[in-house]
Design an enzyme around this catalytic site. Structure first.
Site, PDB file in Angstrom:
ATOM      1  N   ASN A  12       0.870  -1.168   0.000  1.00  0.00           N
ATOM      2  CA  ASN A  12       0.000   0.000   0.000  1.00  0.00           C
ATOM      3  C   ASN A  12       0.912   1.224   0.000  1.00  0.00           C
ATOM      4  O   ASN A  12       1.483   1.575   1.023  1.00  0.00           O
ATOM      5  CB  ASN A  12      -0.882  -0.035   1.255  1.00  0.00           C
ATOM      6  CG  ASN A  12      -1.887   1.101   1.278  1.00  0.00           C
ATOM      7  OD1 ASN A  12      -1.859   1.991   0.415  1.00  0.00           O
ATOM      8  ND2 ASN A  12      -2.766   1.087   2.269  1.00  0.00           N
ATOM      9  N   LYS A  19       3.515   0.840   2.924  1.00  0.00           N
ATOM     10  CA  LYS A  19       3.170  -0.204   3.905  1.00  0.00           C
ATOM     11  C   LYS A  19       3.254  -1.536   3.183  1.00  0.00           C
ATOM     12  O   LYS A  19       2.798  -1.643   2.043  1.00  0.00           O
ATOM     13  CB  LYS A  19       1.718  -0.027   4.369  1.00  0.00           C
ATOM     14  CG  LYS A  19       1.543   0.920   5.520  1.00  0.00           C
ATOM     15  CD  LYS A  19       0.142   0.730   6.095  1.00  0.00           C
ATOM     16  CE  LYS A  19      -0.467   2.069   6.405  1.00  0.00           C
ATOM     17  NZ  LYS A  19      -1.870   2.067   6.679  1.00  0.00           N
ATOM     18  N   ARG A  94      -2.220  -2.080  -3.748  1.00  0.00           N
ATOM     19  CA  ARG A  94      -3.522  -1.460  -3.535  1.00  0.00           C
ATOM     20  C   ARG A  94      -3.574  -0.203  -4.402  1.00  0.00           C
ATOM     21  O   ARG A  94      -2.663   0.624  -4.366  1.00  0.00           O
ATOM     22  CB  ARG A  94      -3.652  -1.050  -2.067  1.00  0.00           C
ATOM     23  CG  ARG A  94      -4.916  -0.280  -1.832  1.00  0.00           C
ATOM     24  CD  ARG A  94      -4.841   0.537  -0.579  1.00  0.00           C
ATOM     25  NE  ARG A  94      -6.107   1.193  -0.339  1.00  0.00           N
ATOM     26  CZ  ARG A  94      -6.236   2.307   0.348  1.00  0.00           C
ATOM     27  NH1 ARG A  94      -5.185   2.891   0.874  1.00  0.00           N
ATOM     28  NH2 ARG A  94      -7.421   2.843   0.527  1.00  0.00           N
ATOM     29  N   HIS A 183     -12.985   1.793  -0.086  1.00  0.00           N
ATOM     30  CA  HIS A 183     -12.858   0.704   0.900  1.00  0.00           C
ATOM     31  C   HIS A 183     -13.430  -0.619   0.380  1.00  0.00           C
ATOM     32  O   HIS A 183     -13.804  -1.484   1.168  1.00  0.00           O
ATOM     33  CB  HIS A 183     -13.610   1.037   2.215  1.00  0.00           C
ATOM     34  CG  HIS A 183     -13.138   2.251   2.919  1.00  0.00           C
ATOM     35  ND1 HIS A 183     -14.006   3.166   3.490  1.00  0.00           N
ATOM     36  CD2 HIS A 183     -11.898   2.711   3.177  1.00  0.00           C
ATOM     37  CE1 HIS A 183     -13.320   4.140   4.059  1.00  0.00           C
ATOM     38  NE2 HIS A 183     -12.033   3.893   3.886  1.00  0.00           N
ATOM     39  N   ASN A 214     -10.466   5.978  10.257  1.00  0.00           N
ATOM     40  CA  ASN A 214     -10.325   7.427  10.048  1.00  0.00           C
ATOM     41  C   ASN A 214     -11.248   7.868   8.925  1.00  0.00           C
ATOM     42  O   ASN A 214     -11.954   8.856   9.020  1.00  0.00           O
ATOM     43  CB  ASN A 214      -8.881   7.765   9.685  1.00  0.00           C
ATOM     44  CG  ASN A 214      -8.032   7.917  10.920  1.00  0.00           C
ATOM     45  OD1 ASN A 214      -8.494   8.463  11.922  1.00  0.00           O
ATOM     46  ND2 ASN A 214      -6.818   7.423  10.864  1.00  0.00           N
ATOM     47  N   GLY A 215     -11.190   7.103   7.834  1.00  0.00           N
ATOM     48  CA  GLY A 215     -12.189   7.248   6.781  1.00  0.00           C
ATOM     49  C   GLY A 215     -13.290   6.248   7.101  1.00  0.00           C
ATOM     50  O   GLY A 215     -13.036   5.269   7.801  1.00  0.00           O
ATOM     51  N   ARG A 244     -13.492  14.464   7.865  1.00  0.00           N
ATOM     52  CA  ARG A 244     -14.348  14.792   6.718  1.00  0.00           C
ATOM     53  C   ARG A 244     -15.789  15.026   7.145  1.00  0.00           C
ATOM     54  O   ARG A 244     -16.267  14.392   8.083  1.00  0.00           O
ATOM     55  CB  ARG A 244     -14.322  13.666   5.679  1.00  0.00           C
ATOM     56  CG  ARG A 244     -12.984  13.449   5.049  1.00  0.00           C
ATOM     57  CD  ARG A 244     -13.104  12.494   3.859  1.00  0.00           C
ATOM     58  NE  ARG A 244     -11.790  12.092   3.414  1.00  0.00           N
ATOM     59  CZ  ARG A 244     -11.333  10.832   3.468  1.00  0.00           C
ATOM     60  NH1 ARG A 244     -12.104   9.855   3.894  1.00  0.00           N
ATOM     61  NH2 ARG A 244     -10.124  10.557   3.049  1.00  0.00           N
ATOM     62  N   ILE A 336     -12.330   1.961  14.347  1.00  0.00           N
ATOM     63  CA  ILE A 336     -13.395   2.247  15.313  1.00  0.00           C
ATOM     64  C   ILE A 336     -14.389   1.085  15.371  1.00  0.00           C
ATOM     65  O   ILE A 336     -14.760   0.624  16.452  1.00  0.00           O
ATOM     66  CB  ILE A 336     -14.103   3.574  14.954  1.00  0.00           C
ATOM     67  CG1 ILE A 336     -13.097   4.734  15.003  1.00  0.00           C
ATOM     68  CG2 ILE A 336     -15.295   3.833  15.862  1.00  0.00           C
ATOM     69  CD1 ILE A 336     -13.595   6.064  14.472  1.00  0.00           C
ATOM     70  N   GLU A 387      -7.394  -6.255   4.362  1.00  0.00           N
ATOM     71  CA  GLU A 387      -7.284  -5.911   2.939  1.00  0.00           C
ATOM     72  C   GLU A 387      -6.027  -6.526   2.325  1.00  0.00           C
ATOM     73  O   GLU A 387      -6.023  -6.929   1.164  1.00  0.00           O
ATOM     74  CB  GLU A 387      -7.265  -4.389   2.782  1.00  0.00           C
ATOM     75  CG  GLU A 387      -8.625  -3.768   3.078  1.00  0.00           C
ATOM     76  CD  GLU A 387      -8.550  -2.379   3.670  1.00  0.00           C
ATOM     77  OE1 GLU A 387      -8.044  -2.238   4.809  1.00  0.00           O
ATOM     78  OE2 GLU A 387      -8.991  -1.427   3.009  1.00  0.00           O
TER      79      GLU A 387
HETATM   80  P1  ADP Z   1      -7.428   4.276   8.703  1.00  0.00           P
HETATM   81  O1  ADP Z   1      -8.725   4.680   8.053  1.00  0.00           O
HETATM   82  O2  ADP Z   1      -6.406   5.362   8.728  1.00  0.00           O
HETATM   83  O3  ADP Z   1      -6.904   2.921   8.259  1.00  0.00           O
HETATM   84  P2  ADP Z   1      -8.101   2.926  11.164  1.00  0.00           P
HETATM   85  O4  ADP Z   1      -8.977   1.914  10.547  1.00  0.00           O
HETATM   86  O5  ADP Z   1      -6.823   2.470  11.760  1.00  0.00           O
HETATM   87  O6  ADP Z   1      -7.819   4.131  10.231  1.00  0.00           O
HETATM   88  O7  ADP Z   1      -8.957   3.669  12.311  1.00  0.00           O
HETATM   89  C1  ADP Z   1      -8.447   4.706  13.066  1.00  0.00           C
HETATM   90  C2  ADP Z   1      -9.504   5.145  14.056  1.00  0.00           C
HETATM   91  O8  ADP Z   1      -9.777   4.045  14.947  1.00  0.00           O
HETATM   92  C3  ADP Z   1      -9.085   6.314  14.933  1.00  0.00           C
HETATM   93  O9  ADP Z   1     -10.159   7.247  15.035  1.00  0.00           O
HETATM   94  C4  ADP Z   1      -8.864   5.664  16.275  1.00  0.00           C
HETATM   95  O10 ADP Z   1      -9.141   6.525  17.346  1.00  0.00           O
HETATM   96  C5  ADP Z   1      -9.890   4.561  16.246  1.00  0.00           C
HETATM   97  N1  ADP Z   1      -9.643   3.567  17.278  1.00  0.00           N
HETATM   98  C6  ADP Z   1      -8.653   2.669  17.376  1.00  0.00           C
HETATM   99  N2  ADP Z   1      -8.756   1.968  18.540  1.00  0.00           N
HETATM  100  C7  ADP Z   1      -9.845   2.447  19.201  1.00  0.00           C
HETATM  101  C8  ADP Z   1     -10.496   2.154  20.433  1.00  0.00           C
HETATM  102  N3  ADP Z   1     -10.041   1.221  21.236  1.00  0.00           N
HETATM  103  N4  ADP Z   1     -11.597   2.867  20.759  1.00  0.00           N
HETATM  104  C9  ADP Z   1     -12.078   3.822  19.936  1.00  0.00           C
HETATM  105  N5  ADP Z   1     -11.518   4.150  18.766  1.00  0.00           N
HETATM  106  C10 ADP Z   1     -10.420   3.472  18.385  1.00  0.00           C
END
Ligand code: ADP
Length: 401
Positions: A12, A19, A94, A183, A214-215, A244, A336, A387
């Protein structure tokens, strides 16, 4: 000649990062993984994780993706994870935008690479970086099979009534102005995994998949195919995210430009992309962990951001229940979705009319699998996404022996 085992890399590439994960296929064992960050900047960070939790880290200047790839392969040899470059038999990249033409994973040739570069119009931050990663591997490992796996591919099954915007038709016909989604690889992975967990073929399941990191994007999956998804022409659309806005009235663009004196549309879009969402509303952070912590301490803005966030996801889930005429399961994945029992509970609060009942004794941090009560008409699942594994599988499938 085909060998019993092959070593495949899943890549990626971002504009300043790379990555990677190295797999032994077909057993799907992760031999090592890591990241090169700050490529082209001083003090690039090079990390490899391998073995039983061992970690190798080095900070040095890595000026290009090509050098990052070379250094990565040399380090894999030093760490005795591979014995020579020739051991790597395939690489999967990716790629964010595949447009309408690239509907599934393909072996990369000059034509495909050109198309990926041309599609930079749809993903200006991502496709050029993805192409850079492809070219770096082509230079260093020119003979191996290279495959492109597109984030948009899974969504190419959407019907026109869902991917078209109600705009004059010629904007779609002449300029490709439509919903492409994102995604897709993650939505595809959790769809397959959900079928496994539920013990039914995907062709018999209606699923609502929630990739919330994040997204974030929500997808309606009917009998294994994406029929609608919340992200749009670009990833701004859909639910509220870390930075966003999600769906927003476009009239706000000229209105805010006039009121704030911001003279460029691009700058407003940048605010919608990078300064809004959880960050914009809470004025604290884009990271859900910070929002949850501040909310616990009684911070009103964090509470509002949290509630808006959950509400927007809830509304999309409701929409997709209507579109699918009910569903067998709602699935949570990504940072999340996988980790936050609190966010999952908030989204699913008061959705029992839809047949969704969380079993709070199964909904804890680190929970995986089914988290709904036995009597819940619709199952609720937590599935860690993967992924990279989809990429490695596609390389293995398309590899020329
Ligand atoms: P990306 O879209 O960059 O791949 P991720 O899938 O890693 O992002 O998600 C990042 C999000 O997940 C951040 O908002 C982070 O705070 C949240 N997150 C990770 N662990 C926890 C947790 N234990 N509780 C709440 N949110 C979490």
């Amino acid at each position: 000649m085909s060998k019993a085992f092959s070593k495949i890399m899943a890549i990626n590439a971002g504009s300043s990062s790379l990555k990677w994960q190295l797999y032994s296929m077909p057993k799907e064992i992760v031999l090592a993984k890591g990241m090169v960050e700050r490529i082209g900047l001083p003090n690039s960070i090079f990390t490899v994780k391998y073995g039983k939790g061992e970690k190798f880290e080095k900070i040095l200047d890595i000026p290009s993706h090509e050098l990052a790839v070379q250094m990565l392969l040399d380090e894999l040899i030093s760490l005795k994870i591979i014995s020579s470059y020739e051991e790597i038999e395939g690489v999967g990249h990716r790629v964010v935008a595949g447009g309408e033409a690239l509907k599934k994973s393909v072996v990369i040739n000059e034509e495909v690479l050109k198309e990926i570069e041309n599609l930079a119009e749809l993903a200006p931050l991502h496709n050029p970086a993805n192409a850079q990663g492809i070219k770096a591997f082509q230079k260093i490992l020119p003979k191996i099979t290279a495959v492109a796996v597109f984030d948009t591919a899974f969504h190419t099954t959407m019907p026109a009534k869902n991917y078209l915007y109600p705009l004059p038709k010629k904007y779609y016909e002449d300029y490709g102005a439509r919903k492409y989604g994102a995604h897709g690889t993650s939505h595809f992975y959790v769809t397959q995994k959900a079928a496994e967990i539920l013990g039914k073929p995907v062709e018999k399941l209606k699923l609502i998949t929630c990739h919330i990191g994040n997204g974030a994007s929500i997808t309606a999956v009917k009998y294994g195919q994406s029929v609608d998804t919340s992200m749009g022409f670009t990833p701004i659309a859909g639910v509220m995210m870390g930075t966003r806005t999600g769906d927003i009235d476009p009239s706000l663009i000229p209105y805010l430009m006039e009121k704030t004196g911001i003279s460029s549309v691009q700058e407003i879009i940048n605010i919608f992309n990078k300064k809004s969402g959880l960050l914009g509303v809470s004025e604290i952070s884009s990271d859900m962990r910070d929002i949850i912590a501040a909310r616990k301490e009684g911070n009103e803005k964090a509470l509002l951001a949290f509630n808006m966030y959950a509400n927007r996801i809830k509304k999309y889930i409701g929409q997709y229940f209507a579109l699918l005429n009910g569903a067998d399961a709602v699935i949570f994945t990504a940072g999340i979705g996988e980790n936050s029992d609190i966010v999952r509970s908030k989204i699913l609060e008061e959705m029992d009319w839809f047949g969704l009942e969380v079993d709070e004794s199964k909904n804890f941090p680190g929970a995986e699998g089914i988290i709904s009560t036995l009597s819940s008409k619709v199952k609720i699942l937590v599935i860690p996404t993967d992924e990279e594994l989809v990429i490695a599988r596609d390389v293995e499938r398309l590899r020329v022996f």
